[in-house]
Structure formats: C-alpha cells, structure tokens
Design a protein around this motif. Structure first.
Motif, PDB file in Angstrom:
ATOM      1  N   LEU A   1      37.117  40.904  32.815  1.00  0.00           N
ATOM      2  CA  LEU A   1      36.529  39.814  33.597  1.00  0.00           C
ATOM      3  C   LEU A   1      36.458  38.575  32.723  1.00  0.00           C
ATOM      4  CD1 LEU A   1      34.937  38.620  36.057  1.00  0.00           C
ATOM      5  CD2 LEU A   1      32.858  39.453  34.921  1.00  0.00           C
ATOM      6  N   GLN A   2      36.926  37.458  33.280  1.00  0.00           N
ATOM      7  CA  GLN A   2      36.787  36.182  32.599  1.00  0.00           C
ATOM      8  C   GLN A   2      36.369  35.141  33.620  1.00  0.00           C
ATOM      9  OE1 GLN A   2      39.864  35.052  29.843  1.00  0.00           O
ATOM     10  NE2 GLN A   2      39.461  32.859  30.083  1.00  0.00           N
ATOM     11  N   GLY A   3      35.354  34.364  33.270  1.00  0.00           N
ATOM     12  CA  GLY A   3      34.871  33.339  34.176  1.00  0.00           C
ATOM     13  C   GLY A   3      33.875  32.448  33.468  1.00  0.00           C
ATOM     14  N   ARG A   4      33.147  31.666  34.254  1.00  0.00           N
ATOM     15  CA  ARG A   4      32.186  30.765  33.629  1.00  0.00           C
ATOM     16  C   ARG A   4      30.903  30.701  34.446  1.00  0.00           C
ATOM     17  NH1 ARG A   4      35.715  27.228  36.336  1.00  0.00           N
ATOM     18  NH2 ARG A   4      34.619  25.703  37.673  1.00  0.00           N
ATOM     19  N   LEU A   5      29.847  30.501  33.716  1.00  0.00           N
ATOM     20  CA  LEU A   5      28.558  30.183  34.312  1.00  0.00           C
ATOM     21  C   LEU A   5      28.343  28.684  34.195  1.00  0.00           C
ATOM     22  CD1 LEU A   5      26.227  32.996  32.910  1.00  0.00           C
ATOM     23  CD2 LEU A   5      26.730  32.576  35.318  1.00  0.00           C
ATOM     24  N   GLY A   6      27.894  28.049  35.275  1.00  0.00           N
ATOM     25  CA  GLY A   6      27.699  26.609  35.251  1.00  0.00           C
ATOM     26  C   GLY A   6      28.981  25.889  34.920  1.00  0.00           C
TER      27      GLY A   6
ATOM     28  N   ASN B   1      25.000  27.532  30.823  1.00  0.00           N
ATOM     29  CA  ASN B   1      26.376  27.041  30.778  1.00  0.00           C
ATOM     30  C   ASN B   1      27.128  27.825  29.709  1.00  0.00           C
ATOM     31  OD1 ASN B   1      26.113  24.924  32.745  1.00  0.00           O
ATOM     32  ND2 ASN B   1      24.994  23.724  31.212  1.00  0.00           N
ATOM     33  N   ALA B   2      28.039  28.702  30.144  1.00  0.00           N
ATOM     34  CA  ALA B   2      28.722  29.581  29.189  1.00  0.00           C
ATOM     35  C   ALA B   2      29.998  30.125  29.808  1.00  0.00           C
ATOM     36  CB  ALA B   2      27.815  30.730  28.786  1.00  0.00           C
ATOM     37  N   THR B   3      30.934  30.481  28.936  1.00  0.00           N
ATOM     38  CA  THR B   3      32.144  31.190  29.341  1.00  0.00           C
ATOM     39  C   THR B   3      31.924  32.681  29.120  1.00  0.00           C
ATOM     40  OG1 THR B   3      33.555  29.311  28.753  1.00  0.00           O
ATOM     41  CG2 THR B   3      34.607  31.476  28.921  1.00  0.00           C
TER      42      THR B   3
ATOM     43  N   ILE C   1      28.880  33.533  38.724  1.00  0.00           N
ATOM     44  CA  ILE C   1      30.050  33.403  37.846  1.00  0.00           C
ATOM     45  C   ILE C   1      31.234  32.900  38.656  1.00  0.00           C
ATOM     46  CG2 ILE C   1      31.674  34.622  36.364  1.00  0.00           C
ATOM     47  CD1 ILE C   1      29.510  36.605  35.679  1.00  0.00           C
ATOM     48  N   THR C   2      31.848  31.838  38.192  1.00  0.00           N
ATOM     49  CA  THR C   2      33.125  31.396  38.748  1.00  0.00           C
ATOM     50  C   THR C   2      34.228  32.202  38.072  1.00  0.00           C
ATOM     51  OG1 THR C   2      32.267  29.161  39.117  1.00  0.00           O
ATOM     52  CG2 THR C   2      34.662  29.446  39.118  1.00  0.00           C
ATOM     53  N   VAL C   3      34.805  33.161  38.806  1.00  0.00           N
ATOM     54  CA  VAL C   3      35.765  34.082  38.223  1.00  0.00           C
ATOM     55  C   VAL C   3      37.120  33.399  38.058  1.00  0.00           C
ATOM     56  CG1 VAL C   3      36.987  36.260  38.511  1.00  0.00           C
ATOM     57  CG2 VAL C   3      34.570  36.074  39.187  1.00  0.00           C
ATOM     58  N   GLU C   4      37.669  33.464  36.857  1.00  0.00           N
ATOM     59  CA  GLU C   4      38.981  32.884  36.580  1.00  0.00           C
ATOM     60  C   GLU C   4      40.050  33.960  36.432  1.00  0.00           C
ATOM     61  OE1 GLU C   4      38.059  30.704  33.060  1.00  0.00           O
ATOM     62  OE2 GLU C   4      37.206  29.003  34.154  1.00  0.00           O
TER      63      GLU C   4
END
Length: 311
Positions: free
Chosen positions: A285-290, A256-258, A275-278
């Motif tokens: 690249l900016q997104g989040r894991l979990g 769980n990380a940005t 990665i959920t890409v934001e």
C-alpha cells in the motif's frame, strides 16, 4: 550403606549432599554446606543542596530510586556473596559528596563474587542524571531530571520519572508518565512506553513493542514479534518494522504524511483513515494522508498490517 575409605562418616556426608540436591531440585536456594555465604547491610545518609545532580554506578545488583520528603540522600544497600565474609570487604560503596553527587560501587578486583542491591531515596529537588549497573534491575519512581538508565541482563522500570534513555539487554523496558523525548533499546526484551510527552524511539529484538499516547514517533523496530503503537505526530521520516509479527498502528487522521506499507505472508487493512491511495496490491500500500510529506514506512513479514485512526 556404602562405606567410603572404610569410614561411615564419609558415607553420611555423601548421603546428606545427595538428599539436599534431591530436595532442592525444584529451584530453591540453599546456602553452601560448609560455612560459605555472607550478607552485610550498609546504610548511609548524605546531605545535598537543592538542584544537585546524581550519578549512580553499581556492579552486579539492582538499583531502586524513589523520592521522599527529605533534605538528604538516604542509601540502603545489601551486599551478598556465596563465599566467606571476607569477600564482602572487597567491595565498597563510595559516595563522592560534590556536584554532581556520585554513588559508586567499587571492587578490589573484577573477579569478586559480590552482588550489591541498592535502595536510594532522594529529595524531590535532586535531578537523576545517570544510573548504571550490570546483571541487575533499575527502578525509578517519581524522580526528576533527564535520567539515562543503563543495565545488562536486567529490567528497567520507570514511573513518573524523568527519563531520556533506557537501555538494556536481555531485559524488559517499561516507562510510564515521563516528559521529553525518550529512546528505549533492548535485546530479547519487550518495550512498553505509555504517556510520554515527547518523541519516542523503541528498538529491540525477539520481543513485542507497545507504545501508547506518545508525543510523537521517531523509530520502532523489532524482530519476530508484534508491534502496536499510536502515531500522533512525526518530525521526519519514520520506520516501523518487524518480522514474523503483526503491526497495528493508530495514526492521527489529520497528519500530513506519505504512507508506504508492505508485508509478505500477511494482509494490509486500513480502516477509516483518509488515505489517498496511489498504489495498492495484496501485500503493498502506498498513499498519503493530507498533503503528504515525510514518509512512514511500515514493513513486516509473515504478519498483518492494520492501520486505523487515532481518536
């Protein structure tokens, strides 16, 4: 033959000096021509009780520590000088037989031209606390304790030894198979860390960093060089930064990380990571894991960033 002051002997001496210089121009070591240079061996045995802590302080020389099936500490040292034998008497190896046990190289004055290389064997029950030297390597193998290893102009190598700090300048750091957290720092020297059970930080300049199978990552920083690392866990915000080099990270996919990544003059590739890409662009690249959480910041210039899942 050229005659100096009318004496052919002087010319012969000059010819000998010039011949020696030519023969050794490839880098061989030649003892001084006129009686200089001396070596002395020192051997000491010190009884210790189990659980004793050990401090080693050297000056201008290597320190090697290993363990053995023994009940005492064995010290074998070689003192060397390019000057006369008398110079060696200005350096002593002092052993302070108390808790903790201290092995110290003491000089009569700072300008003494003597190097001391030490090989120390200790019982497995002795815990290495601190090893320091200048202009020398530090090598540990199989020793216990939470050792702090400090040198300048030398390499640090530890295998199967307890190490919490490895710090040098103008040298490499290589630590393999150790327990607990580890901080490794250098300048102009590469850092290689493998199989560290705790969290690691690695900081250097103008050299590569490679971290494999750590317990977790705190900070990784270099300049003008590549970084490759496994990231199985983080406990706070983490930064991985370099310049003029690629960054290749294997990240635990269930973390769980940005993720915030950026480069200039390179590309970002994230393969098979959930990665959920934001936000994304050619070099960002900016997104989040979990569910997200603490931030992993990944920055370089003139290099690629390649992210993939840690098996």
């Amino acid at each position: 033959m050229t005659i100096l002051n009318g004496k052919p002997e002087a010319a012969a001496i000059l010819l000998l000096v010039l011949t020696t210089a030519l023969v050794c121009s490839s880098g061989c070591t030649v003892p001084p021509l006129f009686g200089g240079g001396a070596t002395e061996e020192v051997n000491l045995t010190v009884p210790v009780t189990p659980g004793t802590a050990l401090f080693v302080q050297n000056r201008n020389g290597d320190v090697h520590l290993t363990t053995g099936n023994m009940s005492a500490v064995s010290i074998s040292a070689v003192k060397q000088t390019p000057l006369a034998q008398e110079e060696l008497s200005l350096v002593e190896i002092i052993v302070r037989e108390e808790e903790p046990l201290r092995v110290e190289t003491v000089r009569a004055r700072d300008t003494v031209q003597v190097s001391v290389d030490e090989r120390i064997r200790i019982p497995a029950s002795v815990a290495v606390d601190t090893v320091s030297t200048t202009n020398g390597d530090i090598v540990l193998a199989g020793t216990g304790g939470d050792a702090r290893l400090i040198t300048s102009n030398g390499n640090i190598t530890a295998t199967g030894a307890g190490v919490v700090l490895a710090r040098t300048s103008n040298g490499q750091v290589a630590v393999t198979d150790t327990t607990g957290d580890l901080a490794a720092t250098s300048t102009n020297g590469g850092i290689t860390l493998r199989n560290v059970t705790g969290y690691v930080s690695a900081v250097t300049s103008n050299a590569e960093i490679a971290i494999q199978n750590p317990g977790g990552i705190d900070t990784i920083r270099s300049t003008n060089a590549r970084i490759s690392a496994d990231i199985p866990a983080i406990r706070d915000n983490v930064s991985v930064t370099t310049s003029n080099g690629d960054i290749r990270l294997k990240i635990a996919p269930d973390l769980n990380a940005t993720i915030v990544a950026g480069t200039s003059g390179g590309r970002i590739v994230a393969t098979d990571l959930p990665i959920t890409v934001e936000e994304t662009g050619e070099t960002t690249l900016q997104g989040r894991l979990g569910s997200g959480g603490a931030t992993i910041t990944i920055l370089t210039s003139n290099g690629d960033i390649v992210l993939s899942p840690l098996p």
